[in-house]
Design a protein around this motif. Structure first.
Motif, PDB file in Angstrom:
ATOM      1  N   ARG A 175      10.623  19.076  36.894  1.00 31.14           N
ATOM      2  CA  ARG A 175      11.040  18.882  35.499  1.00 31.14           C
ATOM      3  C   ARG A 175      10.074  19.492  34.493  1.00 31.14           C
ATOM      4  N   ASN A 176       8.811  19.713  34.876  1.00 33.21           N
ATOM      5  CA  ASN A 176       7.832  20.291  33.953  1.00 33.21           C
ATOM      6  C   ASN A 176       7.663  21.794  34.121  1.00 33.21           C
ATOM      7  N   ILE A 177       8.428  22.418  35.004  1.00 36.09           N
ATOM      8  CA  ILE A 177       8.333  23.868  35.187  1.00 36.09           C
ATOM      9  C   ILE A 177       9.169  24.532  34.101  1.00 36.09           C
ATOM     10  N   PRO A 178       8.570  25.384  33.262  1.00 34.27           N
ATOM     11  CA  PRO A 178       9.291  25.946  32.106  1.00 34.27           C
ATOM     12  C   PRO A 178      10.518  26.769  32.477  1.00 34.27           C
ATOM     13  N   THR A 179      10.498  27.401  33.645  1.00 35.16           N
ATOM     14  CA  THR A 179      11.600  28.290  34.021  1.00 35.16           C
ATOM     15  C   THR A 179      12.671  27.588  34.863  1.00 35.16           C
ATOM     16  N   VAL A 180      12.611  26.276  34.926  1.00 36.37           N
ATOM     17  CA  VAL A 180      13.553  25.535  35.774  1.00 36.37           C
ATOM     18  C   VAL A 180      14.345  24.541  34.927  1.00 36.37           C
ATOM     19  N   HIS A 181      15.642  24.517  35.165  1.00 42.71           N
ATOM     20  CA  HIS A 181      16.510  23.498  34.562  1.00 42.71           C
ATOM     21  C   HIS A 181      17.039  22.616  35.682  1.00 42.71           C
ATOM     22  N   PRO A 182      16.508  21.402  35.838  1.00 47.74           N
ATOM     23  CA  PRO A 182      16.970  20.518  36.920  1.00 47.74           C
ATOM     24  C   PRO A 182      18.262  19.808  36.537  1.00 47.74           C
ATOM     25  N   ILE A 183      19.129  19.628  37.508  1.00 46.77           N
ATOM     26  CA  ILE A 183      20.404  18.964  37.250  1.00 46.77           C
ATOM     27  C   ILE A 183      20.889  18.346  38.556  1.00 46.77           C
ATOM     28  N   PHE A 184      21.627  17.251  38.451  1.00 48.05           N
ATOM     29  CA  PHE A 184      22.174  16.617  39.646  1.00 48.05           C
ATOM     30  C   PHE A 184      23.502  17.267  40.022  1.00 48.05           C
ATOM     31  N   ALA A 185      23.866  17.155  41.286  1.00 44.63           N
ATOM     32  CA  ALA A 185      25.043  17.853  41.813  1.00 44.63           C
ATOM     33  C   ALA A 185      26.318  17.468  41.068  1.00 44.63           C
ATOM     34  N   ASP A 186      26.438  16.201  40.678  1.00 40.05           N
ATOM     35  CA  ASP A 186      27.662  15.779  39.991  1.00 40.05           C
ATOM     36  C   ASP A 186      27.677  16.170  38.522  1.00 40.05           C
ATOM     37  N   GLN A 187      26.582  16.813  38.039  1.00 39.15           N
ATOM     38  CA  GLN A 187      26.516  17.262  36.651  1.00 39.15           C
ATOM     39  C   GLN A 187      26.643  18.781  36.516  1.00 39.15           C
ATOM     40  N   LEU A 188      26.668  19.488  37.628  1.00 41.10           N
ATOM     41  CA  LEU A 188      26.669  20.950  37.580  1.00 41.10           C
ATOM     42  C   LEU A 188      27.886  21.447  36.801  1.00 41.10           C
ATOM     43  N   ASN A 189      27.650  22.369  35.883  1.00 45.80           N
ATOM     44  CA  ASN A 189      28.719  22.851  35.017  1.00 45.80           C
ATOM     45  C   ASN A 189      28.587  24.350  34.782  1.00 45.80           C
ATOM     46  N   THR A 190      29.611  24.932  34.175  1.00 49.01           N
ATOM     47  CA  THR A 190      29.679  26.381  33.985  1.00 49.01           C
ATOM     48  C   THR A 190      28.534  26.902  33.138  1.00 49.01           C
ATOM     49  N   TYR A 191      28.210  26.212  32.053  1.00 52.83           N
ATOM     50  CA  TYR A 191      27.173  26.691  31.138  1.00 52.83           C
ATOM     51  C   TYR A 191      25.821  26.798  31.832  1.00 52.83           C
ATOM     52  N   ASP A 192      25.467  25.795  32.630  1.00 51.88           N
ATOM     53  CA  ASP A 192      24.157  25.796  33.287  1.00 51.88           C
ATOM     54  C   ASP A 192      24.066  26.844  34.381  1.00 51.88           C
ATOM     55  N   VAL A 193      25.189  27.328  34.873  1.00 48.33           N
ATOM     56  CA  VAL A 193      25.178  28.436  35.836  1.00 48.33           C
ATOM     57  C   VAL A 193      25.126  29.775  35.094  1.00 48.33           C
ATOM     58  N   VAL A 194      25.897  29.893  34.024  1.00 49.14           N
ATOM     59  CA  VAL A 194      25.938  31.144  33.253  1.00 49.14           C
ATOM     60  C   VAL A 194      24.580  31.485  32.672  1.00 49.14           C
ATOM     61  N   THR A 195      23.858  30.478  32.190  1.00 52.03           N
ATOM     62  CA  THR A 195      22.581  30.730  31.527  1.00 52.03           C
ATOM     63  C   THR A 195      21.425  30.918  32.499  1.00 52.03           C
ATOM     64  N   ALA A 196      21.654  30.691  33.783  1.00 51.63           N
ATOM     65  CA  ALA A 196      20.579  30.817  34.779  1.00 51.63           C
ATOM     66  C   ALA A 196      20.727  32.129  35.542  1.00 51.63           C
ATOM     67  N   GLN A 197      19.581  32.723  35.872  1.00 48.19           N
ATOM     68  CA  GLN A 197      19.611  33.925  36.700  1.00 48.19           C
ATOM     69  C   GLN A 197      19.736  33.580  38.181  1.00 48.19           C
ATOM     70  N   TYR A 198      19.221  32.416  38.561  1.00 52.28           N
ATOM     71  CA  TYR A 198      19.336  31.949  39.947  1.00 52.28           C
ATOM     72  C   TYR A 198      19.868  30.521  39.950  1.00 52.28           C
ATOM     73  N   VAL A 199      20.604  30.187  40.991  1.00 52.01           N
ATOM     74  CA  VAL A 199      21.052  28.812  41.214  1.00 52.01           C
ATOM     75  C   VAL A 199      20.539  28.383  42.581  1.00 52.01           C
ATOM     76  N   VAL A 200      19.755  27.316  42.604  1.00 56.06           N
ATOM     77  CA  VAL A 200      19.155  26.825  43.841  1.00 56.06           C
ATOM     78  C   VAL A 200      19.644  25.412  44.112  1.00 56.06           C
ATOM     79  N   PHE A 201      20.096  25.189  45.332  1.00 55.84           N
ATOM     80  CA  PHE A 201      20.526  23.858  45.776  1.00 55.84           C
ATOM     81  C   PHE A 201      19.526  23.319  46.783  1.00 55.84           C
ATOM     82  N   THR A 202      19.339  22.011  46.789  1.00 57.70           N
ATOM     83  CA  THR A 202      18.714  21.384  47.942  1.00 57.70           C
ATOM     84  C   THR A 202      19.827  21.166  48.975  1.00 57.70           C
ATOM     85  N   LYS A 203      19.443  20.928  50.213  1.00 62.38           N
ATOM     86  CA  LYS A 203      20.452  20.751  51.260  1.00 62.38           C
ATOM     87  C   LYS A 203      21.386  19.578  50.942  1.00 62.38           C
ATOM     88  N   SER A 204      20.797  18.457  50.559  1.00 61.78           N
ATOM     89  CA  SER A 204      21.621  17.277  50.282  1.00 61.78           C
ATOM     90  C   SER A 204      22.499  17.495  49.049  1.00 61.78           C
TER      91      SER A 204
END
Length: 221
Positions: A175-204
């Motif tokens: 949460r304190n990394i400036p280049t990271v936007h943390p979000i929970f799986a049930d909150q993932l939305n179009t805007y947060d994908v469009v504005t990110a250059q990478y999308v990273v999932f944990t396995k769970s």
């Protein structure tokens, strides 16, 4: 539609295998994504509009205190006739056509939002910018460990990292990394994908996301 294979990396950023995800979520072609840009744009615009508070307000001449008395008589002074010192042309007068409180939200059907999310995820997957990372963080949050796991994958570019709600320590670690936007799986939305250059999932998180998106389709079928 064929399944898509995503790379999995471990806590040191090294390859740790692959995982298959449904093609209907991550497997749309570049041509399909290109044809759905208007849809994506509409969904993102609606999301940004819904985030507006709409509490801005200005005072009209009826809201400004004072000005109940006519400043001078109607005729005989040689000056223009005036009815109130709170008219818009006066200093300290009311505002004409100023913003008033309003609701900016737009109606967006659930199927439109779901489709837009599928297409933007496919766009990132087509570019090789969707990955699965095993942070290896369980008991204690560690920003240092999170940075070590993410940097080889994202190259310090802006990234949306998706977590499950079971392991909150992973979320606390980034949460304190400036280049990271943390979000929970049930909150993932179009805007947060469009504005990110990478999308990273944990396995769970990936398992939870895929399960949530494929179960409704299975029930409809």
């Amino acid at each position: 539609m064929a399944n898509v294979t995503l790379n999995v990396t471990d806590a040191k950023g090294e390859a740790a295998g692959t995982v298959e995800v449904p093609g209907e979520l991550f497997g749309h072609t570049a041509e399909e994504v290109q044809s759905r840009i208007p849809l994506i744009h509409q969904v993102v615009t609606a999301q940004l509009a819904a985030a507006r508070s709409g509490t801005h307000a200005t005072k009209t001449r009826g809201m400004v205190s004072g000005g109940g008395r006519k400043p001078w008589k109607q005729k005989g002074t040689g000056r223009a006739r005036q009815g109130s010192t709170r008219a818009p042309q006066w200093y300290h007068g009311g505002t004409v056509f100023g913003p008033q409180p309003r609701d900016y939200s737009q109606r967006t059907p659930k199927k439109m939002k779901a489709a837009a999310l599928r297409y933007v995820l496919s766009d990132r997957a087509n570019a090789g910018r969707v990955a699965v990372v095993d942070f290896g963080i369980t008991d204690t949050p560690s920003t240092k460990a999170a940075v070590a796991a993410l940097t080889p994958v994202t190259e310090n570019k802006f990234t949306t990292v998706v977590f499950s709600r079971e392991n909150v320590n992973e979320w606390l670690s980034v949460r304190n990394i400036p280049t990271v936007h943390p979000i929970f799986a049930d909150q993932l939305n179009t805007y947060d994908v469009v504005t990110a250059q990478y999308v990273v999932f944990t396995k769970s998180a990936l398992e939870a996301f895929v399960a949530a998106k494929t179960e409704p389709a299975a029930k409809e079928a």
